[in-house]
Scaffold this motif. Structure first.
Motif, PDB file in Angstrom:
ATOM      1  N   THR A 141     -48.842 -24.716  34.016  1.00 41.00           N
ATOM      2  CA  THR A 141     -49.803 -25.598  33.368  1.00 41.00           C
ATOM      3  C   THR A 141     -49.674 -25.432  31.863  1.00 41.00           C
ATOM      4  O   THR A 141     -49.771 -24.312  31.347  1.00 41.00           O
ATOM      5  CB  THR A 141     -51.247 -25.251  33.795  1.00 41.00           C
ATOM      6  OG1 THR A 141     -51.357 -25.333  35.216  1.00 41.00           O
ATOM      7  CG2 THR A 141     -52.239 -26.204  33.147  1.00 41.00           C
ATOM      8  N   ALA A 142     -49.442 -26.537  31.156  1.00 36.52           N
ATOM      9  CA  ALA A 142     -49.244 -26.470  29.706  1.00 36.52           C
ATOM     10  C   ALA A 142     -50.526 -26.030  29.009  1.00 36.52           C
ATOM     11  O   ALA A 142     -51.623 -26.481  29.350  1.00 36.52           O
ATOM     12  CB  ALA A 142     -48.788 -27.831  29.186  1.00 36.52           C
ATOM     13  N   LEU A 143     -50.378 -25.140  28.019  1.00 31.17           N
ATOM     14  CA  LEU A 143     -51.517 -24.657  27.239  1.00 31.17           C
ATOM     15  C   LEU A 143     -51.513 -25.201  25.815  1.00 31.17           C
ATOM     16  O   LEU A 143     -52.489 -25.776  25.353  1.00 31.17           O
ATOM     17  CB  LEU A 143     -51.507 -23.124  27.186  1.00 31.17           C
ATOM     18  CG  LEU A 143     -51.837 -22.386  28.470  1.00 31.17           C
ATOM     19  CD1 LEU A 143     -51.645 -20.881  28.272  1.00 31.17           C
ATOM     20  CD2 LEU A 143     -53.273 -22.680  28.898  1.00 31.17           C
ATOM     21  N   PHE A 144     -50.411 -24.988  25.084  1.00 29.97           N
ATOM     22  CA  PHE A 144     -50.333 -25.469  23.706  1.00 29.97           C
ATOM     23  C   PHE A 144     -48.885 -25.453  23.250  1.00 29.97           C
ATOM     24  O   PHE A 144     -47.994 -24.960  23.957  1.00 29.97           O
ATOM     25  CB  PHE A 144     -51.199 -24.628  22.761  1.00 29.97           C
ATOM     26  CG  PHE A 144     -50.808 -23.170  22.660  1.00 29.97           C
ATOM     27  CD1 PHE A 144     -49.955 -22.723  21.664  1.00 29.97           C
ATOM     28  CD2 PHE A 144     -51.323 -22.244  23.547  1.00 29.97           C
ATOM     29  CE1 PHE A 144     -49.606 -21.381  21.564  1.00 29.97           C
ATOM     30  CE2 PHE A 144     -50.995 -20.892  23.453  1.00 29.97           C
ATOM     31  CZ  PHE A 144     -50.127 -20.469  22.459  1.00 29.97           C
ATOM     32  N   THR A 145     -48.655 -25.997  22.070  1.00 28.31           N
ATOM     33  CA  THR A 145     -47.312 -26.037  21.491  1.00 28.31           C
ATOM     34  C   THR A 145     -47.186 -24.943  20.442  1.00 28.31           C
ATOM     35  O   THR A 145     -48.031 -24.837  19.552  1.00 28.31           O
ATOM     36  CB  THR A 145     -47.036 -27.406  20.849  1.00 28.31           C
ATOM     37  OG1 THR A 145     -47.073 -28.409  21.858  1.00 28.31           O
ATOM     38  CG2 THR A 145     -45.665 -27.425  20.185  1.00 28.31           C
ATOM     39  N   GLU A 146     -46.153 -24.139  20.557  1.00 27.83           N
ATOM     40  CA  GLU A 146     -45.911 -23.051  19.613  1.00 27.83           C
ATOM     41  C   GLU A 146     -44.817 -23.462  18.632  1.00 27.83           C
ATOM     42  O   GLU A 146     -43.723 -23.860  19.041  1.00 27.83           O
ATOM     43  CB  GLU A 146     -45.492 -21.783  20.352  1.00 27.83           C
ATOM     44  CG  GLU A 146     -45.293 -20.589  19.428  1.00 27.83           C
ATOM     45  CD  GLU A 146     -44.708 -19.388  20.148  1.00 27.83           C
ATOM     46  OE1 GLU A 146     -45.454 -18.426  20.387  1.00 27.83           O
ATOM     47  OE2 GLU A 146     -43.501 -19.420  20.458  1.00 27.83           O
ATOM     48  N   ALA A 147     -45.132 -23.360  17.344  1.00 28.92           N
ATOM     49  CA  ALA A 147     -44.158 -23.643  16.291  1.00 28.92           C
ATOM     50  C   ALA A 147     -43.712 -22.345  15.638  1.00 28.92           C
ATOM     51  O   ALA A 147     -44.481 -21.389  15.545  1.00 28.92           O
ATOM     52  CB  ALA A 147     -44.779 -24.566  15.245  1.00 28.92           C
ATOM     53  N   LEU A 148     -42.463 -22.290  15.192  1.00 26.45           N
ATOM     54  CA  LEU A 148     -41.920 -21.120  14.528  1.00 26.45           C
ATOM     55  C   LEU A 148     -41.462 -21.482  13.130  1.00 26.45           C
ATOM     56  O   LEU A 148     -41.065 -22.620  12.872  1.00 26.45           O
ATOM     57  CB  LEU A 148     -40.746 -20.523  15.306  1.00 26.45           C
ATOM     58  CG  LEU A 148     -41.039 -19.976  16.703  1.00 26.45           C
ATOM     59  CD1 LEU A 148     -40.722 -21.021  17.754  1.00 26.45           C
ATOM     60  CD2 LEU A 148     -40.232 -18.709  16.968  1.00 26.45           C
ATOM     61  N   SER A 149     -41.504 -20.508  12.230  1.00 31.46           N
ATOM     62  CA  SER A 149     -41.046 -20.704  10.857  1.00 31.46           C
ATOM     63  C   SER A 149     -40.328 -19.454  10.379  1.00 31.46           C
ATOM     64  O   SER A 149     -40.487 -18.363  10.948  1.00 31.46           O
ATOM     65  CB  SER A 149     -42.229 -20.981   9.912  1.00 31.46           C
ATOM     66  OG  SER A 149     -42.925 -22.154  10.259  1.00 31.46           O
ATOM     67  N   LEU A 150     -39.548 -19.629   9.325  1.00 31.53           N
ATOM     68  CA  LEU A 150     -39.047 -18.471   8.591  1.00 31.53           C
ATOM     69  C   LEU A 150     -40.245 -17.791   7.937  1.00 31.53           C
ATOM     70  O   LEU A 150     -41.176 -18.459   7.485  1.00 31.53           O
ATOM     71  CB  LEU A 150     -38.048 -18.927   7.538  1.00 31.53           C
ATOM     72  CG  LEU A 150     -37.311 -17.831   6.775  1.00 31.53           C
ATOM     73  CD1 LEU A 150     -36.263 -17.198   7.667  1.00 31.53           C
ATOM     74  CD2 LEU A 150     -36.662 -18.407   5.516  1.00 31.53           C
ATOM     75  N   VAL A 151     -40.255 -16.462   7.918  1.00 29.10           N
ATOM     76  CA  VAL A 151     -41.398 -15.719   7.387  1.00 29.10           C
ATOM     77  C   VAL A 151     -40.898 -14.685   6.384  1.00 29.10           C
ATOM     78  O   VAL A 151     -39.946 -13.948   6.662  1.00 29.10           O
ATOM     79  CB  VAL A 151     -42.179 -15.018   8.518  1.00 29.10           C
ATOM     80  CG1 VAL A 151     -43.300 -14.160   7.944  1.00 29.10           C
ATOM     81  CG2 VAL A 151     -42.744 -16.046   9.480  1.00 29.10           C
ATOM     82  N   THR A 152     -41.559 -14.627   5.235  1.00 27.95           N
ATOM     83  CA  THR A 152     -41.234 -13.630   4.220  1.00 27.95           C
ATOM     84  C   THR A 152     -42.485 -12.840   3.875  1.00 27.95           C
ATOM     85  O   THR A 152     -43.600 -13.209   4.238  1.00 27.95           O
ATOM     86  CB  THR A 152     -40.681 -14.288   2.933  1.00 27.95           C
ATOM     87  OG1 THR A 152     -41.743 -14.952   2.257  1.00 27.95           O
ATOM     88  CG2 THR A 152     -39.568 -15.281   3.263  1.00 27.95           C
ATOM     89  N   GLY A 153     -42.295 -11.755   3.132  1.00 24.65           N
ATOM     90  CA  GLY A 153     -43.419 -10.951   2.698  1.00 24.65           C
ATOM     91  C   GLY A 153     -43.903 -11.307   1.316  1.00 24.65           C
ATOM     92  O   GLY A 153     -44.714 -10.599   0.727  1.00 24.65           O
TER      93      GLY A 153
END
Length: 302
Positions: free
Chosen positions: A161-173
């Motif tokens: 059962t679908a819950l939500f859409t997950e997006a990814l990004s480049l992450v820096t500090g």
């Protein structure tokens, strides 16, 4: 013909799993002669040989393989029946066995557990972190009630059962100051040093496919088997990583940098075994999961 007893089924399954009477007897905490005698008694009751004892290891005969398949299902269904009998629908008590892929430990497990404890403090939780294929196998074996993972090709008998859409990004500090940074062209990653999840993570496979598709070859300096480790590494070094946007929302010292073209999104799903008994605890957890996803503003699934 007398019906086999439950202990006979458990004894046979233990021998089949270990391929050895001695190790099976140790697991069952009985003597090896007693175990051997009980298996022979089962074979006499059924009138068929279940085990081939002639080799270095004990193997199932063809009849034994068929019988153990049914025995596993019978014991699994019996365990489900016992849980159903003891299920308390007012949720004053109960228990949930949940499996999650490791990424969700970083941002979803904590809020879900807190919400479950707030709403239903009498319900216990057993949490298992595992790869998606192991979660699905555990659901089929009735070792888990629910799983949280990703959409895609599932094992036969698994419902999602679908819950939500997950997006990814480049992450820096880099500290967040002013407007959010603009998109970084994917080819610019050749100048970046990355710390990424190790290759046994589904997220890493998702990232590798994206990089290969766009012929980007950044230098992967660090590999880690923990999202928490990556957030600390990025915070304390000049390395970048790739993480779900939901993780960076909870870490103000991390800055998401969108890529151009963007990393493909993924659909997060709640998994269960088709036709499995759904306890009151499992039904309540399903409801609160949908409520929490909505409340936290996660992108709806397509």
């Amino acid at each position: 013909m007398a019906a086999p007893e439950l202990r006979h089924l458990r004894y046979l399954l233990a021998v089949a799993e270990h391929g050895n009477f001695t190790r099976a007897a140790e697991e069952l905490h009985i003597s090896q002669p007693t175990l051997s005698q009980q298996i022979k008694q089962l074979e006499r009751t059924l009138g068929v040989q279940l085990l081939d004892r002639t080799g270095r290891t004990v193997r199932l005969t063809d009849a034994g393989a068929v019988y153990t398949d049914h025995a596993r299902r019978a014991l699994r269904d019996l365990a489900a029946a016992e849980r159903a009998v003891h299920d308390v629908h007012d949720l004053s008590r109960g228990h949930l066995r949940l499996g999650v892929t490791p990424t969700f430990t970083a941002y979803l497990v904590g809020p879900l557990t807190a919400e479950l404890h707030t709403r239903h403090p009498g319900v216990g939780l057993t949490l298992t972190e595992a790869t998606q294929d192991r979660i699905e196998a555990a659901l089929l074996a009735d070792d888990l009630d629910l799983g949280i993972a990703f959409s895609g090709t599932h094992l036969p008998g698994i419902a999602a059962t679908a819950l939500f859409t997950e997006a990814l990004s480049l992450v820096t500090g880099t500290p967040r100051t002013g407007a959010a940074p603009g998109p970084l062209p994917v080819h610019a990653l050749k100048d970046e040093q990355l710390a990424l999840l190790s290759e046994d993570f589904a997220t890493r496979g998702h990232i590798d496919e994206y990089l290969a598709r766009h012929r980007a070859a950044p230098r992967i300096t660090v590999e880690a088997n923990s999202v928490q480790a990556l957030t600390e590494i990025v915070r304390r070094t000049n390395l970048a990583t790739v993480l779900p946007d939901a993780v960076t929302h909870d870490h103000p010292h991390l800055t998401p940098v969108p890529l151009d073209p963007p990393l493909p999104t993924r659909t997060v799903t709640l998994l269960h075994r088709e036709g499995a008994y759904r306890s009151a605890a499992a039904r309540a957890f399903t409801r609160l999961t949908h409520d929490l996803v909505h409340a936290r503003g996660y992108a709806p699934a397509p």
